[in-house]
Design an enzyme around this catalytic site. Sequence first.
Site, short mmCIF file in Angstrom:
data_model
loop_
_atom_site.label_atom_id
_atom_site.label_comp_id
_atom_site.label_asym_id
_atom_site.label_seq_id
_atom_site.Cartn_x
_atom_site.Cartn_y
_atom_site.Cartn_z
N HIS A 52 0.76 -1.18 0.01
CA HIS A 52 0.00 0.01 -0.19
C HIS A 52 0.87 1.19 -0.01
O HIS A 52 0.31 2.35 -0.10
CB HIS A 52 -0.87 -0.13 1.31
CG HIS A 52 -0.41 0.47 2.46
ND1 HIS A 52 0.01 -0.50 3.37
CD2 HIS A 52 -0.18 1.68 3.03
CE1 HIS A 52 0.64 0.22 4.54
NE2 HIS A 52 0.30 1.33 4.44
N ASP A 82 -0.76 -7.35 1.25
CA ASP A 82 -0.11 -6.09 1.33
C ASP A 82 1.47 -6.16 1.25
O ASP A 82 2.20 -5.56 2.09
CB ASP A 82 -0.56 -5.45 2.80
CG ASP A 82 -0.21 -3.77 2.63
OD1 ASP A 82 -0.05 -3.31 1.47
OD2 ASP A 82 0.21 -3.36 3.67
N GLY A 156 6.59 6.45 7.68
CA GLY A 156 7.47 5.75 6.91
C GLY A 156 7.79 4.36 7.52
O GLY A 156 8.81 3.68 6.89
N SER A 158 5.64 1.69 7.88
CA SER A 158 5.16 0.47 7.17
C SER A 158 6.15 -0.11 6.12
O SER A 158 6.83 0.80 5.56
CB SER A 158 3.86 0.96 6.40
OG SER A 158 2.85 1.01 7.27
N GLY A 208 -15.72 -14.96 -12.21
CA GLY A 208 -16.01 -14.33 -13.07
C GLY A 208 -17.70 -13.84 -12.48
O GLY A 208 -18.48 -13.66 -13.33
#
Length: 277
Positions: A52, A82, A156, A158, A208
Amino acid sequence: SSEGASALLALSNDLAAAVERAGRSVIAVHARPRTPSSGVHWRQGVIVTADHTVKRDEDISISLPDGRMIPALLAGRDASTDLAVLKLQEAAFPVAEIGDAAALRVGHVVLAVARPGERGVSTSWGVISALGGPWSTWHGGQIDQFIRPDVNLYPGFSGGPLVDAQGHVMGINTSGPRNMILTIPPSTVHRVVGQLLEKGHIARGYLGLGMQPVRLPASLQQTLNLPRTSGVIIVAVESDSPAERAGLLIGDVLVALEGVPISDIADVQALLGPERV
């Protein structure tokens, strides 16, 4: 007492040494405006950071522990866990010493280590506040172990590592729902890194379908003996998709997949892992 003071000093020195040891493999990632995030030199020439925080696919650079800035290429990213993987042309600095997160216990002292820009290495410290077994993220990512540390993730932080008192990396820190701090364990990082380096993405099962949650009438619950009060209603079916070929129609309601009860879209996504491609 003097004994207590010396024990505290010894602990203080040990934690500072752990930060210094881990910090040799922690870099700053410049892939978004203003504040860079942190990353870990996971294996030779391979950087892992929080997906992220990577806001662009190109023009990415990293700041090394010695202060140099070099370019990095985005090798792949997986929003469901993530995690993002960057590759370096040159990597003449240490690789992280990866620990065994299965050895963690609630109450263990841990440190969040980061390199948020030009100020060098930064840290916050706390304890492991909760541990648990495998879990699924909101986006359907499979995480091998639930790790919640009681540490602060300053701007800063993460993408940086969670580190034990010996300086071993116990996973990658990120912020979860409602700003909960979570750590992605090394076993999950190893698996995702391997898949992203091989394919550039995580292969996932595909139906789908467009879906949304729906409440089930009480009469239907009783008649069909359903364990949950909600399911997901199909609002779109892609042409020539697995769902269309299986005969699913708009308006159908899913209440179970392969015998597993379904009450939300996240339940469906959690069942569409790589093993069901």
